[in-house]
Design a protein around this motif. Sequence first.
Motif, PDB file in Angstrom:
ATOM      1  N   VAL A  12       2.122 -13.019 -15.227  1.00 49.48           N
ATOM      2  CA  VAL A  12       2.534 -11.717 -14.720  1.00 49.48           C
ATOM      3  C   VAL A  12       4.000 -11.792 -14.317  1.00 49.48           C
ATOM      4  O   VAL A  12       4.490 -12.872 -13.937  1.00 49.48           O
ATOM      5  CB  VAL A  12       1.638 -11.284 -13.531  1.00 49.48           C
ATOM      6  N   GLN A  13       4.679 -10.665 -14.398  1.00 50.39           N
ATOM      7  CA  GLN A  13       6.069 -10.624 -13.970  1.00 50.39           C
ATOM      8  C   GLN A  13       6.162 -10.524 -12.450  1.00 50.39           C
ATOM      9  O   GLN A  13       5.229 -10.022 -11.789  1.00 50.39           O
ATOM     10  CB  GLN A  13       6.782  -9.436 -14.606  1.00 50.39           C
ATOM     11  N   ALA A  14       7.275 -10.974 -11.923  1.00 54.82           N
ATOM     12  CA  ALA A  14       7.510 -10.854 -10.487  1.00 54.82           C
ATOM     13  C   ALA A  14       7.368  -9.398 -10.063  1.00 54.82           C
ATOM     14  O   ALA A  14       7.828  -8.487 -10.759  1.00 54.82           O
ATOM     15  CB  ALA A  14       8.887 -11.385 -10.139  1.00 54.82           C
ATOM     16  N   GLY A  15       6.716  -9.207  -8.926  1.00 60.75           N
ATOM     17  CA  GLY A  15       6.446  -7.871  -8.436  1.00 60.75           C
ATOM     18  C   GLY A  15       5.115  -7.308  -8.885  1.00 60.75           C
ATOM     19  O   GLY A  15       4.665  -6.283  -8.368  1.00 60.75           O
ATOM     20  N   GLY A  16       4.486  -7.985  -9.832  1.00 59.12           N
ATOM     21  CA  GLY A  16       3.209  -7.519 -10.356  1.00 59.12           C
ATOM     22  C   GLY A  16       2.028  -7.953  -9.504  1.00 59.12           C
ATOM     23  O   GLY A  16       2.201  -8.541  -8.428  1.00 59.12           O
ATOM     24  N   SER A  17       0.837  -7.655 -10.004  1.00 52.57           N
ATOM     25  CA  SER A  17      -0.398  -7.933  -9.272  1.00 52.57           C
ATOM     26  C   SER A  17      -1.413  -8.631 -10.167  1.00 52.57           C
ATOM     27  O   SER A  17      -1.413  -8.455 -11.389  1.00 52.57           O
ATOM     28  CB  SER A  17      -1.015  -6.630  -8.755  1.00 52.57           C
ATOM     29  N   LEU A  18      -2.266  -9.404  -9.528  1.00 52.68           N
ATOM     30  CA  LEU A  18      -3.424 -10.007 -10.172  1.00 52.68           C
ATOM     31  C   LEU A  18      -4.566 -10.001  -9.178  1.00 52.68           C
ATOM     32  O   LEU A  18      -4.341 -10.067  -7.966  1.00 52.68           O
ATOM     33  CB  LEU A  18      -3.152 -11.448 -10.613  1.00 52.68           C
ATOM     34  N   ARG A  19      -5.789  -9.979  -9.714  1.00 53.98           N
ATOM     35  CA  ARG A  19      -6.975 -10.087  -8.873  1.00 53.98           C
ATOM     36  C   ARG A  19      -7.797 -11.268  -9.371  1.00 53.98           C
ATOM     37  O   ARG A  19      -8.303 -11.239 -10.498  1.00 53.98           O
ATOM     38  CB  ARG A  19      -7.800  -8.813  -8.923  1.00 53.98           C
ATOM     39  N   LEU A  20      -7.923 -12.252  -8.528  1.00 49.79           N
ATOM     40  CA  LEU A  20      -8.748 -13.413  -8.844  1.00 49.79           C
ATOM     41  C   LEU A  20     -10.166 -13.187  -8.348  1.00 49.79           C
ATOM     42  O   LEU A  20     -10.372 -12.577  -7.298  1.00 49.79           O
ATOM     43  CB  LEU A  20      -8.178 -14.676  -8.213  1.00 49.79           C
ATOM     44  N   GLN A  82      -6.964 -10.476  -4.031  1.00 50.17           N
ATOM     45  CA  GLN A  82      -6.039  -9.498  -4.584  1.00 50.17           C
ATOM     46  C   GLN A  82      -4.627  -9.936  -4.246  1.00 50.17           C
ATOM     47  O   GLN A  82      -4.292 -10.096  -3.063  1.00 50.17           O
ATOM     48  CB  GLN A  82      -6.331  -8.114  -3.997  1.00 50.17           C
ATOM     49  N   MET A  83      -3.810 -10.122  -5.267  1.00 43.18           N
ATOM     50  CA  MET A  83      -2.452 -10.619  -5.073  1.00 43.18           C
ATOM     51  C   MET A  83      -1.471  -9.562  -5.556  1.00 43.18           C
ATOM     52  O   MET A  83      -1.448  -9.221  -6.740  1.00 43.18           O
ATOM     53  CB  MET A  83      -2.253 -11.930  -5.859  1.00 43.18           C
ATOM     54  N   ASN A  84      -0.690  -9.046  -4.632  1.00 40.22           N
ATOM     55  CA  ASN A  84       0.317  -8.028  -4.938  1.00 40.22           C
ATOM     56  C   ASN A  84       1.714  -8.583  -4.675  1.00 40.22           C
ATOM     57  O   ASN A  84       1.872  -9.598  -3.993  1.00 40.22           O
ATOM     58  CB  ASN A  84       0.081  -6.789  -4.080  1.00 40.22           C
ATOM     59  N   SER A  85       2.697  -7.899  -5.192  1.00 44.72           N
ATOM     60  CA  SER A  85       4.101  -8.291  -4.992  1.00 44.72           C
ATOM     61  C   SER A  85       4.303  -9.774  -5.277  1.00 44.72           C
ATOM     62  O   SER A  85       4.915 -10.510  -4.484  1.00 44.72           O
ATOM     63  CB  SER A  85       4.535  -7.967  -3.552  1.00 44.72           C
ATOM     64  N   LEU A  86       3.798 -10.208  -6.399  1.00 46.02           N
ATOM     65  CA  LEU A  86       3.844 -11.627  -6.730  1.00 46.02           C
ATOM     66  C   LEU A  86       5.274 -12.110  -6.933  1.00 46.02           C
ATOM     67  O   LEU A  86       6.143 -11.374  -7.419  1.00 46.02           O
ATOM     68  CB  LEU A  86       3.004 -11.900  -7.974  1.00 46.02           C
ATOM     69  N   LYS A  87       5.482 -13.361  -6.546  1.00 47.28           N
ATOM     70  CA  LYS A  87       6.789 -14.006  -6.642  1.00 47.28           C
ATOM     71  C   LYS A  87       6.673 -15.246  -7.526  1.00 47.28           C
ATOM     72  O   LYS A  87       5.580 -15.825  -7.629  1.00 47.28           O
ATOM     73  CB  LYS A  87       7.259 -14.424  -5.250  1.00 47.28           C
ATOM     74  N   VAL A 120      -2.194 -19.301 -12.392  1.00 49.85           N
ATOM     75  CA  VAL A 120      -1.404 -18.089 -12.154  1.00 49.85           C
ATOM     76  C   VAL A 120       0.055 -18.435 -12.379  1.00 49.85           C
ATOM     77  O   VAL A 120       0.574 -19.374 -11.761  1.00 49.85           O
ATOM     78  CB  VAL A 120      -1.608 -17.547 -10.730  1.00 49.85           C
ATOM     79  N   THR A 121       0.700 -17.697 -13.266  1.00 54.17           N
ATOM     80  CA  THR A 121       2.105 -17.926 -13.561  1.00 54.17           C
ATOM     81  C   THR A 121       2.863 -16.628 -13.359  1.00 54.17           C
ATOM     82  O   THR A 121       2.507 -15.602 -13.957  1.00 54.17           O
ATOM     83  CB  THR A 121       2.301 -18.431 -14.995  1.00 54.17           C
ATOM     84  N   VAL A 122       3.882 -16.677 -12.514  1.00 53.43           N
ATOM     85  CA  VAL A 122       4.691 -15.500 -12.215  1.00 53.43           C
ATOM     86  C   VAL A 122       6.090 -15.739 -12.762  1.00 53.43           C
ATOM     87  O   VAL A 122       6.777 -16.667 -12.344  1.00 53.43           O
ATOM     88  CB  VAL A 122       4.744 -15.219 -10.707  1.00 53.43           C
ATOM     89  N   SER A 123       6.497 -14.905 -13.695  1.00 51.28           N
ATOM     90  CA  SER A 123       7.816 -15.055 -14.302  1.00 51.28           C
ATOM     91  C   SER A 123       8.848 -14.218 -13.563  1.00 51.28           C
ATOM     92  O   SER A 123       8.525 -13.147 -13.022  1.00 51.28           O
ATOM     93  CB  SER A 123       7.766 -14.643 -15.770  1.00 51.28           C
TER      94      SER A 123
END
Length: 124
Positions: A12-20, A82-87, A120-123
Amino acid sequence: QVQLVESGGGLVQAGGSLRLSCAASGRTFSTYAMGWFRQAPGKEREFVAGISRSGGSTYYADSVKGRFTISRDNAKNTVFLQMNSLKPEDTAVYYCAADVYPDVRPQEDLYDYWGQGTQVTVSS
């Protein structure tokens, strides 16, 4: 005994969200507090979030507070993150774990059962 299987990881791109999600086997899921941990390359595994067996109490690492939310559905034997505003610094393998103690404890050596992890990979 409890078997745990995580899912929902990805890129996911930075600022995006994922739900594990973490699905547990067995009928005793509601008797365990649950935790999410993560391990980044070259680093030790660290506590991310935890939830009591009733779901009434939650606890977060400072690094994710306000961005991540842990929840559970005892009827479906599942815990969520729930992961928001990912870095980019959130990039890691994420593990769920079960603790026979009813309340949240952040120390990983106190957890009894572990899943295999999800990447989880945040670009940037």
